[in-house]
Design an enzyme around this catalytic site. Structure first.
Site, PDB file in Angstrom:
ATOM      1  N   CYS A   1       0.846  -1.193   0.000  1.00 30.24           N
ATOM      2  CA  CYS A   1       0.000   0.000   0.000  1.00 30.24           C
ATOM      3  C   CYS A   1       0.886   1.249   0.000  1.00 30.24           C
ATOM      4  CB  CYS A   1      -0.944   0.087   1.184  1.00 30.24           C
ATOM      5  SG  CYS A   1      -2.092  -1.278   1.306  1.00 30.24           S
TER       6      CYS A   1
ATOM      7  N   ARG B   1       3.803  -0.160  -4.907  1.00 30.37           N
ATOM      8  CA  ARG B   1       3.547  -0.757  -3.589  1.00 30.37           C
ATOM      9  C   ARG B   1       2.243  -1.541  -3.551  1.00 30.37           C
ATOM     10  NH1 ARG B   1       6.929   1.980   0.312  1.00 30.37           N
ATOM     11  NH2 ARG B   1       5.695   1.030   1.930  1.00 30.37           N
TER      12      ARG B   1
ATOM     13  N   TRP C   1      -2.724  -2.720  -1.780  1.00 29.77           N
ATOM     14  CA  TRP C   1      -2.447  -4.138  -1.987  1.00 29.77           C
ATOM     15  C   TRP C   1      -3.351  -4.845  -0.989  1.00 29.77           C
ATOM     16  CZ3 TRP C   1      -0.505  -8.428   0.694  1.00 29.77           C
ATOM     17  CH2 TRP C   1      -0.082  -9.501  -0.109  1.00 29.77           C
TER      18      TRP C   1
ATOM     19  N   ASN D   1      -2.190   1.761   5.783  1.00 29.76           N
ATOM     20  CA  ASN D   1      -1.297   0.709   5.308  1.00 29.76           C
ATOM     21  C   ASN D   1      -0.986  -0.169   6.513  1.00 29.76           C
ATOM     22  OD1 ASN D   1       0.711  -0.865   4.158  1.00 29.76           O
ATOM     23  ND2 ASN D   1       2.293   0.708   4.365  1.00 29.76           N
ATOM     24  N   GLY D   2      -1.147  -1.488   6.366  1.00 34.56           N
ATOM     25  CA  GLY D   2      -0.854  -2.389   7.484  1.00 34.56           C
ATOM     26  C   GLY D   2      -2.038  -3.288   7.759  1.00 34.56           C
TER      27      GLY D   2
ATOM     28  N   GLU E   1      18.062 -16.702  -8.745  1.00 30.56           N
ATOM     29  CA  GLU E   1      17.589 -15.365  -9.066  1.00 30.56           C
ATOM     30  C   GLU E   1      17.024 -15.314 -10.490  1.00 30.56           C
ATOM     31  OE1 GLU E   1      16.811 -12.940  -7.411  1.00 30.56           O
ATOM     32  OE2 GLU E   1      16.818 -11.229  -8.770  1.00 30.56           O
TER      33      GLU E   1
ATOM     34  N   LYS F   1      13.131 -14.266 -11.313  1.00 35.84           N
ATOM     35  CA  LYS F   1      12.744 -13.190 -12.237  1.00 35.84           C
ATOM     36  C   LYS F   1      11.734 -13.702 -13.252  1.00 35.84           C
ATOM     37  CE  LYS F   1      13.791 -10.358 -10.487  1.00 35.84           C
ATOM     38  NZ  LYS F   1      14.504 -10.275  -9.274  1.00 35.84           N
TER      39      LYS F   1
ATOM     40  N   GLU G   1       8.238 -14.429 -11.643  1.00 34.64           N
ATOM     41  CA  GLU G   1       7.429 -13.315 -11.141  1.00 34.64           C
ATOM     42  C   GLU G   1       6.928 -12.393 -12.229  1.00 34.64           C
ATOM     43  OE1 GLU G   1       9.372 -10.570  -8.435  1.00 34.64           O
ATOM     44  OE2 GLU G   1      11.288 -10.972  -9.380  1.00 34.64           O
TER      45      GLU G   1
ATOM     46  N   HIS H   1      20.542 -35.803  -7.993  1.00 37.35           N
ATOM     47  CA  HIS H   1      19.851 -36.290  -6.793  1.00 37.35           C
ATOM     48  C   HIS H   1      18.336 -36.125  -6.925  1.00 37.35           C
ATOM     49  CE1 HIS H   1      23.692 -36.853  -4.857  1.00 37.35           C
ATOM     50  NE2 HIS H   1      24.030 -35.640  -5.261  1.00 37.35           N
TER      51      HIS H   1
ATOM     52  N   LYS I   1       5.735  -4.171  -4.329  1.00 39.22           N
ATOM     53  CA  LYS I   1       7.166  -3.938  -4.178  1.00 39.22           C
ATOM     54  C   LYS I   1       7.623  -4.069  -2.737  1.00 39.22           C
ATOM     55  CE  LYS I   1      11.144  -2.423  -5.801  1.00 39.22           C
ATOM     56  NZ  LYS I   1      11.866  -3.483  -6.515  1.00 39.22           N
TER      57      LYS I   1
HETATM   58  C1  F6R Z   1      11.832  -9.987  -6.422  1.00 39.10           C
HETATM   59  C2  F6R Z   1      11.685  -9.023  -5.369  1.00 39.10           C
HETATM   60  C3  F6R Z   1      11.360  -9.504  -4.019  1.00 39.10           C
HETATM   61  C4  F6R Z   1      12.116  -8.688  -2.949  1.00 39.10           C
HETATM   62  C5  F6R Z   1      11.695  -9.123  -1.553  1.00 39.10           C
HETATM   63  C6  F6R Z   1      12.455  -8.369  -0.481  1.00 39.10           C
HETATM   64  O1  F6R Z   1      12.196  -9.390  -7.623  1.00 39.10           O
HETATM   65  O2  F6R Z   1      11.802  -7.842  -5.592  1.00 39.10           O
HETATM   66  O3  F6R Z   1      11.635 -10.864  -3.886  1.00 39.10           O
HETATM   67  O4  F6R Z   1      13.479  -8.874  -3.136  1.00 39.10           O
HETATM   68  O5  F6R Z   1      10.325  -8.898  -1.385  1.00 39.10           O
HETATM   69  O6  F6R Z   1      12.284  -6.998  -0.621  1.00 39.10           O
HETATM   70  P1  F6R Z   1      13.250  -5.968   0.112  1.00 39.10           P
HETATM   71  O7  F6R Z   1      14.589  -6.073  -0.536  1.00 39.10           O
HETATM   72  O8  F6R Z   1      12.608  -4.634  -0.091  1.00 39.10           O
HETATM   73  O9  F6R Z   1      13.292  -6.379   1.552  1.00 39.10           O
END
Ligand code: F6R
Length: 680
Positions: free
Chosen positions: A2, A36, A139, A166-167, A549, A553, A556, A572, A675
């Site tokens: 949010c 967000r 969100w 937010n929360g 990673e 990517k 997501e 394995h 985010k």
């Molecule tokens: C993936 C991504 C998330 C964040 C995770 C932690 O691309 O962005 O997996 O890395 O939510 O976020 P931060 O770094 O803000 O704690």
């Protein structure tokens, strides 16, 4: 999660000369905070009354609703229509004016009968002669992403107050029952609406919004940032925070509130940190901060925002993610800039004695998602340089087991946003056990570095795309700096060795630029693989978290099944997944230096190729050994094995971004994600 924006500016000298600034500021702020959460968006502006407009879905739906209201209002004015209170128009009404918010009107809203506006008060929402506005991009947690559940929520018997939140309010059910018994009517399924009614009831009793906020926060359990406006205090926004982010922007004759500084970065560079359980009352020309017990905070921490507005715009790229990938060379150079002063490495904020750092016997890295993958990369480096055991753990797993943490444990918390609730809770737990915590963070003024004992910032600029790219590189580089700093303090490396390693690290931005300049091959590959349903990623050593990673990517943003494996683990179990044509990215370490890693990985490629895999090999320039086994070779410049992680991930980022773009997906705002994950 949010995004929250608040604005307090001057009221218009007269209702005949209204201003669009409150609405403009809040809409611009919401646009920058949309990363967000994008389940719904809404705003409230205040003049003689509180006027709320909100829409489910992305911010563009709110904008369209506002434009429709504006046009409708102008037409209404032109026709000099005299409106009757309570009348509804044939066209869909988007403004919930709140005037005469009778329970039956509210009930109709709740039943989804459409948003009913009081035509008598219908007017252009684009302008107001009042000076304050609040906005929210959601969100969803409690309640589906509908118009009704969107914020702002009204409070009061007459809809005289509006709140954005937010929360999560954990005790909302009990509070809701209490308020309902007192005659307050609930229209949404959200926990947030209880805060609105609680505040309104307290204003009834105290006549003051700040006092009401104090009383309300005392009754709320859980996490919240709240912003509230009230019809009877038209020039004021009151905010409070607990376990959720809030910063204040200081302007000239106007002030701002935001979940983070991106909310107001185009209006001011001066900001204030708001601490846990503080309440802030903002008008056009004043900012007053108090603790929840009412004591004044005389000197809230002021800081300067380093980010510029251009950094928060796409700059000609099709998506923020593409832009952020392509600015990684400069971003990483900024992470490394000015760290060696007189041959000594520097942290940004430090309150850990060097004797404590010399006494630590274990490092625990805690983080989530991409940040955890960054942590997994740097384990190899810190153990190698400092000879201290390094554990890397997902923050939510660390927090809710019984980890062995002592005064001799150094916890490294990695978080781009500095607000990830899982990581924050783990930080608090570690500190309670006596551990020292160093935050590796991108967002100044955020909670995790504020609660840590020391902080090292990434300086990669705002990361707007939900999928993390440049922050990932910044996190790895910042942790490398931390590792070298520890080696320096603990005497594990000679100064000349540190200088040599630093020199190699400083050469990485130029190598990153070369990878970016050569991206055409990966882009074509991605476009040709739009129909892929599963992609696997393999690596060893730092190539293993790189594989994780790359898979993250792709999952997501392109919604393709993807998994990253340690190449040695393949036989394995996972090798059973390999069938004819299965695409597999293989990250091959440098053939120089740690030869054994290289030859082992060549064997792994042979194993999967023999079973029909299509091998997409990322290998160092000049590595000829991979050629017989690769269907495609993607080259990266040569570097130390440890630093290869800063290069080999880039083709994987580009691959995911390009493939998702080719599929027509929203690269920056992938479904179900946000985010900044501020709920556990
Ligand atoms: C993936 C991504 C998330 C964040 C995770 C932690 O691309 O962005 O997996 O890395 O939510 O976020 P931060 O770094 O803000 O704690």
């Amino acid at each position: 999660m949010c995004g929250i924006v608040g604005y307090a500016g001057p009221q218009a000298a007269s209702p005949q000369a209204p201003s669009s600034r409150p609405l403009d500021v809040v809409l611009q702020g919401l646009a920058r905070l949309e990363y967000r959460g994008y389940d719904s968006a809404g705003i409230a502006v205040v003049d003689e009354q509180v006027r709320v407009t909100k829409r489910s879905g992305k911010l563009k739906n709110l904008r369209e609703a506002l434009e429709a209201t504006d046009t409708d209002a102008r037409q209404t004015a032109d026709a000099r229509q005299t409106a009757d209170a309570g009348q509804t128009t044939g066209a869909e009404q988007v403004a919930d004016t709140g005037a005469g918010m009778a329970a039956d009107t509210r009930a109709r809203q709740a039943a989804g009968a459409g948003q009913v506006a009081d035509a008598a008060t219908k007017q252009a929402l684009g302008t107001t002669h009042g000076g304050v506005a609040i906005g929210h991009t959601r969100w969803a947690t409690h309640g589906a992403p509908t118009d009704t559940n969107a914020h702002p929520h009204r409070g009061g018997r007459d809809g005289e107050l509006a709140v954005v939140h937010n929360g999560i309010i954990e005790n909302f059910a009990q509070l809701r029952a209490d308020l309902a018994a007192d005659g307050f009517v609930f229209v949404s399924e959200t926990d947030s609406e209880v805060a609105a009614h609680l505040l309104a009831r307290e204003v009834e009793q105290t006549g003051d919004l700040t006092e009401a906020m104090r009383a309300t926060t005392a009754r709320l359990e859980g996490a919240f940032t709240l912003l509230a406006v009230h019809r009877d205090q038209p020039g004021t926004v009151v905010a409070a925070r607990r376990n959720s982010p809030l910063v204040v922007g200081l302007g000239e004759g106007e002030n701002f509130l935001g979940s983070d500084v991106a909310a107001f970065v185009d209006s001011t560079k001066e900001a204030l940190e708001i601490d846990q359980d503080q309440i802030v009352t903002v008008t056009a020309d004043s900012v007053r901060v108090i603790e929840t017990d009412g004591t004044e905070v005389p000197d809230p921490k002021r800081f300067r925002i380093e980010w510029d507005v251009a950094a928060a715009q796409k700059g000609g790229y099709p998506s923020f993610m593409a832009k952020e990938i392509h600015e990684q060379a400069g971003a990483l150079a900024d992470t490394l800039l000015g760290r060696l002063v007189d041959g000594t490495l520097q942290l940004d904020e430090r309150d850990i004695d060097e004797s404590v750092l010399r006494s630590i016997d274990k490092i625990v890295v805690i983080a989530c998602g991409t940040a955890a993958n960054a942590g997994a990369v740097v384990k190899y480096a810190i153990e190698h340089w400092c000879r201290i055991p390094v554990e890397v753990e997902l923050a939510h797993e660390f927090r809710y087991r019984d980890p062995v943490v002592t005064e001799k444990t150094l916890v490294v918390a990695i978080s781009q946003s500095g607000e990830t609730m899982d990581t924050l809770m783990a930080v608090r737990h570690a500190r309670e056990q006596g551990a020292k915590v160093i935050a590796i963070c991108n967002t100044r003024g955020s909670t995790i570095p504020r609660e840590a004992d020391a902080a090292l910032y990434l300086y990669v600029g705002p990361e707007i795309a939900v999928a993390s790219t440049k922050a990932y590189l910044g996190q790895i580089a910042a942790c490398y700096l931390l590792g070298l700093y520890l080696a320096q303090v603990r005497g594990n490396l000679f100064p000349e060795e540190i200088a040599e390693i630093m020199e190699d690290l400083q050469s990485i931005p130029e190598k990153i630029q070369r990878v970016l300049d050569d991206s055409a091959q990966v882009e074509q590959l991605a476009q040709s693989m739009q129909d892929a349903t599963s992609v696997l990623f393999l690596g060893r050593h730092v190539g293993y978290p790189t594989a994780m990673e790359g898979a993250l990517k792709l999952k997501e943003i392109a919604y393709i099944h993807a998994e990253g494996f340690a190449a040695g683990e393949l036989k394995h179990g996972p090798i059973a997944l390999i069938e004819e044509g299965q695409p597999v990215f293989v990250i091959v370490p440098s053939p120089r230096g740690r030869d054994v890693l290289h030859s082992k990985l060549i064997s792994n490629i042979q194993e999967i190729r023999a079973r029909g895999a299509r091998t997409l090999v990322i290998a160092e320039e000049g590595d000829e050994d991979v050629l017989p086994y690769a269907d495609e070779v993607i080259r990266v410049p040569a570097t130390r094995t440890l630093f290869a992680a800063l290069l080999t991930v880039i083709p994987l980022q580009i691959f995911a971004c390009e493939l998702a773009t080719a599929k027509g997906l929203d690269v920056d705002q992938p479904r179900n994600l946000a985010k900044s994950v501020t709920v556990e």
